[in-house]
Design an enzyme around this catalytic site. Sequence first.
Site: not given
Ligand code: ADE
Ligand code: ZN
Length: 343
Positions: A22, A24, A202, A205, A283-284
């Site tokens: 996971h 992005h 997703h 969350e 994630d990011d």
């Molecule tokens: N796009 C990038 N990060 C995300 C996240 N945590 N939740 C949903 N979309 C995303």
């Molecule tokens: Zn994500």
Amino acid sequence: MKTISPERLPEFLRRIPKAELHIHIEGSLEPEMIFKLAQRNGVSLPYASVEDLRKAYAFTHLQSFLDIYYAGASVLIQEQDFYDMAWAYLEKASIDNVIRAEIFFDPQTHTARGVSIETVIKGLSHACKAAKAELGVDAELILCFLRHLSEEEAFETLEAALPFREHFIGIGLDSSEVGHPPEKFARVFARCKELGFHLVAHAGEEGPPEYIWGALDVLHVERIDHGVQSIRDAALMQRLAQDRIPLTVCPLSNQKLKVYPDLKDHSLRQLIDAGLCATINSDDPAYFGGYMNDNWLATFSALGLDASHAMKLAQNSFEASFCDAVHKQKYLDRVAAFADGFA
Ligand code: ADE
Ligand code: ZN
């Protein structure tokens, strides 16, 4: 398995082979690279400096992050930009002993600005191929539809991507969750399933457990991205455990987006204890303060997890991955050999 002393646990966590499921890729764009690419492509940014941009990373919830994340991605124009972004992530992943990475990308973020989907996919795919050869990281791509856009736009994106289908293995669903339930994408996910893609979404969350049920029973996904809200629904927890549906959990993301403002309150330990196939992911990473090992170290420290949890989480990451059975076994053997040889 021999016991690992608390002093040596951080080293054990850093070195254990793991899969990241996971991430992005647009969320791996560091402020320095955003500024470098902005200059290279003549894109103007609403921030005076790297420090100024970093200061804007004070998120209150998912949407407050997404607004900045999409603005950051506006500097990506040429195939080389996508290559450079992915390569920078893969180098960091390799240092963290990520040996398998399944990487999300958001083509609609780029095609909306006039960048062709071919440019996006080829740049990312070349970086994945180079990573296998030069870093020993086995990397694949997962194309995500943006859920704040329509299902019709998702269909258009799928059509545009199909000439490049050998470059991605799966389909995902991301962006603003609440108000955009999985059911909105039932038809396009059915088509993707027919086409033989792996499916993820997703769900849970910020959204309710009902969105996780929808992702499972309407979209027929194989993994749930995040899924931490499942803790609120005992029947759902049972279903996830029984069917070994993996959750790709992202602890530092959840902390930064105030899902769990204090990592000590994160549900990961309960998810593992309930027998779910939970995994740790970043994630990011450029926005949430850490890559894979930062997530592992912070989570283990906050929740008081030990080496047996590390083994379980590493094994889960390969079990949950979309690689073939032979590679899966090879990677699981590498985890076992690592633990045996750790001295
Ligand atoms: N796009 C990038 N990060 C995300 C996240 N945590 N939740 C949903 N979309 C995303
Ligand atoms: Zn994500």
